[in-house]
Motif scaffolding. Structure first.
Motif, PDB file in Angstrom:
ATOM      1  N   UNK A  61      37.883  49.702 -22.450  1.00  0.00           N
ATOM      2  CA  UNK A  61      37.682  50.341 -21.155  1.00  0.00           C
ATOM      3  C   UNK A  61      37.469  49.397 -20.002  1.00  0.00           C
ATOM      4  N   UNK A  62      37.114  48.124 -20.277  1.00  0.00           N
ATOM      5  CA  UNK A  62      36.857  47.286 -19.113  1.00  0.00           C
ATOM      6  C   UNK A  62      37.382  45.873 -19.309  1.00  0.00           C
ATOM      7  N   UNK A  63      37.749  45.298 -18.203  1.00  0.00           N
ATOM      8  CA  UNK A  63      38.300  43.951 -18.166  1.00  0.00           C
ATOM      9  C   UNK A  63      37.387  43.154 -17.258  1.00  0.00           C
ATOM     10  N   UNK A  64      36.934  42.003 -17.749  1.00  0.00           N
ATOM     11  CA  UNK A  64      35.993  41.238 -16.939  1.00  0.00           C
ATOM     12  C   UNK A  64      36.505  39.826 -16.745  1.00  0.00           C
ATOM     13  N   UNK A 269      27.845  48.979 -23.858  1.00  0.00           N
ATOM     14  CA  UNK A 269      28.360  47.856 -23.078  1.00  0.00           C
ATOM     15  C   UNK A 269      28.344  48.189 -21.584  1.00  0.00           C
ATOM     16  N   UNK A 270      28.667  49.446 -21.283  1.00  0.00           N
ATOM     17  CA  UNK A 270      28.694  49.843 -19.880  1.00  0.00           C
ATOM     18  C   UNK A 270      27.306  49.917 -19.269  1.00  0.00           C
ATOM     19  N   UNK A 271      26.267  50.147 -20.108  1.00  0.00           N
ATOM     20  CA  UNK A 271      24.937  50.356 -19.555  1.00  0.00           C
ATOM     21  C   UNK A 271      24.114  49.077 -19.579  1.00  0.00           C
ATOM     22  N   UNK A 272      23.985  48.463 -20.758  1.00  0.00           N
ATOM     23  CA  UNK A 272      23.107  47.300 -20.858  1.00  0.00           C
ATOM     24  C   UNK A 272      23.855  46.008 -21.185  1.00  0.00           C
ATOM     25  N   UNK A 278      27.636  43.199 -26.308  1.00  0.00           N
ATOM     26  CA  UNK A 278      27.898  44.640 -26.348  1.00  0.00           C
ATOM     27  C   UNK A 278      26.682  45.437 -25.911  1.00  0.00           C
ATOM     28  N   UNK A 279      25.490  44.808 -25.847  1.00  0.00           N
ATOM     29  CA  UNK A 279      24.314  45.500 -25.321  1.00  0.00           C
ATOM     30  C   UNK A 279      23.683  46.494 -26.276  1.00  0.00           C
ATOM     31  N   UNK A 280      24.138  46.515 -27.550  1.00  0.00           N
ATOM     32  CA  UNK A 280      23.577  47.490 -28.488  1.00  0.00           C
ATOM     33  C   UNK A 280      22.098  47.215 -28.722  1.00  0.00           C
ATOM     34  N   UNK A 281      21.764  45.953 -29.017  1.00  0.00           N
ATOM     35  CA  UNK A 281      20.364  45.626 -29.321  1.00  0.00           C
ATOM     36  C   UNK A 281      19.465  46.012 -28.158  1.00  0.00           C
TER      37      UNK A 281
END
Lengths: 412, 394
Positions: A61-64, A269-272, A278-281
């Motif tokens: 969903x995202x390209x950085x 990933x989009x939030x944290x 990936x921001x899961x932790x």
């Protein structure tokens, strides 16, 4: 033995009705909140209409783009070109469903404004995602190739635009002063399905943007479908290897991140998270911390009440100890008793959550979001009960087991 | 008296430990709720600074094919003129994507002599932007056409930014460095703060700069202030007009009043959920406190009976029990305040200290009332204890 404990527990509950009420109120309310929260989370995480194949899917969903020296960062959705040129050539990808983020347009029917959120998709989108067609059918490769102005619309927009008619296939719907022929109507998608919700779906070839432009950033996102669940890690690996070879094509930046994520990671990933992480932790620990904070007050309250109730029973404990019951037996008994209380509260909580969810659904508080108490929600609630029962029972039980026999008996 | 009560409590400190921690945690929860409420309320009371009613935003995707800069400028100027000549339209202005109540954000920094100011909202505005929003000019003037060709770029700032940079010193005509301190920006006016993020959030720092022709190709929003008579019929014809002018674009018209409601809802709904949960927690705690106090008093029947027998009045007995509970609460509150005071001291979340201070006072008052109410009935019961009966039990 357990039966005995059960009998004692019920007898104690009946003795002081006011305390029983306070305990049950606290437990059931706390668990209600947890259960409704879990139902929400479950709604977001577990496969739902129209995205049923999450086990076989990865989400892009995202390209950085990053400039690691200056710390600049540029993040956006992904270009159609990227999917078409790079991703669709991967061997382990069976199908790829591409869609643009939804844009809004207006239509004016009988002096009433209708907001139409529309998305451009490719043909495989309809095979990867399982929309329920109420009438008509999706567009196929041929129609996309010829850039035919055809549209699949949602049930809600059918009602808003055409009124209560039985069939609209073949009729025309106008957005941005362009007429599209309706070829299918699909069931509404809940707003929580951010990537798949929309009122109107159009072939990407009728898009006014130049979808062939060789850029990495654009307005599209995609679901990659593997042949089987076992193939998904392989697909992820292949995607990551491909990313190493994708040229950045922009001198201002030196790092490029784009990830094919499992569903949960694609949300966190989009939030944290960001391109690297990936921001899961982070997301999970924030969530756990919130739940613990929320549980703190009811737990202290329950512990407080439990201790009070135990002191009331000091003579019973004294007698049992005098007759040789070990501390462990007593702790065990008290924890079982507390568990019974918690589960009673849990049952009440379940009842309340069912009511709350019923009202939530019937008042339609969130557009198209239907919560339900399914098996996994019940499982989590059961776990929450056990957890809550344990933490609120252990300390009072320990206090109880340390009561001095002589003092306990003398107190009466 | 208080010393004596304190001694009584201190003797039972282990017994009271849970009671204390319960009040402490409740205090912190209440403090959080009040901090939010006070913060929102203080922002809510500030003037809005703009008029959002009858303002519509027209979004278009500007992929105009024309490569020629001049023809692009002429095209957009014509479009604006055509819109302005419509009888239902009061004012029209182009704007960058970060207009009030939108979700767009564009910030920059400024470098006034010797320091840096960050998080300045950078609004790129068309000529009639102030007329669309009915903005109030406090000092100086609004942009005029000469500003676009001036050597030092002209900007207008808001009250908050003026206060941050200049304090009470005059601001008009002064120049400040831009973000990288390379170019100079000349301040020609100061406008009243406006709350662009809804009624409950502060205006923040803002600077307005004229939207020049170079930026036109990145622009995709037009703001239109319409007359009171404008209805859905006019909206539909405006829509058709825009769609016919901008052939390759998708058009969306939104009403700013609705966008404002949506923006406010983003604040109100989470706050409501938070308050509902907090109030249930507090009911829970109140019942718990009530139960524990009641039980404790029943445990102390002998002591109370003795005091009554020695001539203490019912009122003084219940007074003793209530003040004991209040002293207990005070001990927790002292610890709670220690934590809560860290927020204004460390300036957490950049919220003005006064918000935290008010919230602390409100929470203290709330906890005292809560404990008092919970102790009232058990205290009354204690007062009703008959010495003969109580002492007979021993």
């Amino acid at each position: 033995m357990l039966r005995n404990y059960f009998k004692i527990a019920i007898a104690v509950l009946k003795r002081r009705k006011f305390f029983t009420f306070i305990s049950l109120f606290g437990i059931s309310f706390t668990l209600t909140i947890l259960m409704v929260g879990t139902a929400f989370l479950d709604k977001v995480i577990s496969p739902d209409y129209p995205d049923y194949k999450r086990e076989r899917s990865l989400y892009v969903g995202s390209m950085e783009l990053q400039n690691s020296k200056e710390g600049w960062l540029n993040r956006s959705n992904v270009s159609f070109y990227f999917f078409d040129h790079y991703v669709s050539r991967l061997k382990s990808v069976e199908k790829i469903g591409i869609s643009s983020y939804s844009k809004a347009s207006n239509a004016y029917i009988n002096k009433k404004k209708i907001v139409i959120n529309y998305k451009y998709t490719n043909a495989d989108y309809w095979r990867v995602l399982e929309y329920r067609f109420l009438e008509g059918k999706p567009y196929a490769e041929q129609q996309i190739l010829h850039a035919e102005r055809v549209a699949v619309i949602s049930k809600a927009i059918k009602k808003a635009y055409f009124g209560d008619v039985s069939s609209v296939v073949g009729q025309y719907i106008s957005a941005d002063e362009v007429n599209y022929r309706v070829i299918g109507v699909v069931d509404n998608v809940a707003k929580t399905m951010r990537n798949f919700a929309g009122d109107m779906f159009l072939p990407y070839t009728v898009s006014k943007e130049n979808y062939k432009k060789p850029d990495l950033m654009g307005s599209y996102s995609a679901v990659l479908l593997a042949r089987s669940k076992a193939d998904v890690p392989k697909m992820k690996l292949e995607f990551d290897q491909m990313m190493k070879k994708v040229p950045i094509g922009n001198k201002e930046f030196d790092r490029l991140y784009c990830n094919a994520d499992y569903f949960f990671a694609s949300i966190t990933r989009g939030i944290t998270g960001d391109g690297k992480d990936s921001g899961i932790t982070k997301a999970v620990s924030v969530l756990v911390a919130l739940v613990i904070l929320f549980l703190l007050l009811p737990t202290i309250n329950l512990v407080n009440i439990n201790i009070t109730r135990i002191m009331e029973r000091s003579s019973e404990i004294g007698v049992r100890k005098a007759f040789g019951a070990s501390s462990r037996t007593l702790v065990y008994q008290f924890i079982v008793e507390n568990m019974i209380l918690t589960f009673l509260g849990g049952l009440l909580g379940l009842l309340f959550s069912a009511l709350m969810i019923y009202f939530f659904n019937s008042w339609n508080l969130m557009d198209g979001v239907r919560l339900s108490l399914n098996f996994s929600v019940l499982m989590y609630s059961f776990l929450a009960c056990v957890f809550f029962g344990l933490i609120s029972g252990v300390y009072p039980a320990w206090r109880m087991s340390r009561l001095n026999v002589v003092k306990a008996l003398k107190a009466q | 008296m208080v010393k004596h009560l304190f001694k009584l409590i201190w003797n039972k400190r282990r017994h009271n430990f849970l009671f204390l921690s319960e009040i402490l945690v409740s205090f912190l929860v209440i403090f959080a709720v009040f901090s939010f409420l006070v913060y929102y309320y203080m922002n809510y009371r500030k003037p809005m600074g703009l008029a959002y009613d009858r303002v519509w935003s027209v979004n278009y995707n500007s992929n105009q094919q024309s490569k020629n800069m001049d023809s692009l400028v002429i095209f957009y100027e014509d479009l604006q003129k055509a819109l302005k000549s419509m009888p239902m339209v009061e004012a029209v202005s182009y704007t960058s994507n970060n207009f009030p109540y939108s979700s767009g954000i564009m910030t920059t920094g400024l470098s006034p002599a010797g320091k840096k100011v960050y998080n300045v909202n950078n609004y790129m505005v068309g000529d009639d932007y102030n007329k669309v929003w009915k903005m109030t000019l406090l000092e100086g003037r609004w942009f005029n056409p000469e500003d676009k060709v001036a050597r030092n770029k002209a900007i207008i700032i808001n009250e908050s930014l003026r206060k941050e940079i200049f304090g009470k010193a005059p601001a008009i005509g002064k120049s400040v460095g831009d973000y990288e301190d390379k170019g100079k920006l000349k301040i020609i006016g100061v406008v009243q703060d406006f709350k662009a993020n809804g009624d409950f959030w502060p205006a923040g720092y803002a600077l307005f700069s004229p939207l020049d022709s170079g930026y036109l190709k990145h622009t995709n929003v037009l703001l239109v202030k319409v007359r009171p008579e404008a209805d859905a019929g006019f909206e539909s014809s405006l829509y058709k007009f825009m769609a016919s002018r901008l052939k390759n674009s998708s058009i969306e018209i939104q009403h700013l009043s609705e966008m404002r409601d949506a923006k406010n809802e983003q604040t109100i709904i989470p706050m409501l959920i938070f308050m509902i949960i907090a109030s249930f927690l507090i009911i829970n705690v109140a019942l718990g406190l009530f139960g524990v106090l009641w039980y404790n008093i029943n445990q102390r029947r002998g002591e109370i009976g003795l005091r009554r027998a020695l001539g203490a009045s019912g009122n003084s007995v219940s007074g003793q029990l209530i003040s004991e509970s209040l002293i207990l609460a005070t001990m927790s509150l002292a610890v709670g305040c220690f934590f809560a005071l860290q927020f204004p001291i460390m300036n957490v979340f950049n919220v003005p200290s006064i918000v935290y201070v008010i919230a602390i006072f409100l929470s203290i008052a709330f906890i005292y009332v809560l404990v008092f109410v919970c102790a009232l009935y058990p205290g009354k019961q204690a007062a009703a204890i008959h010495p003969a009966v109580a002492l007979h039990e021993e």
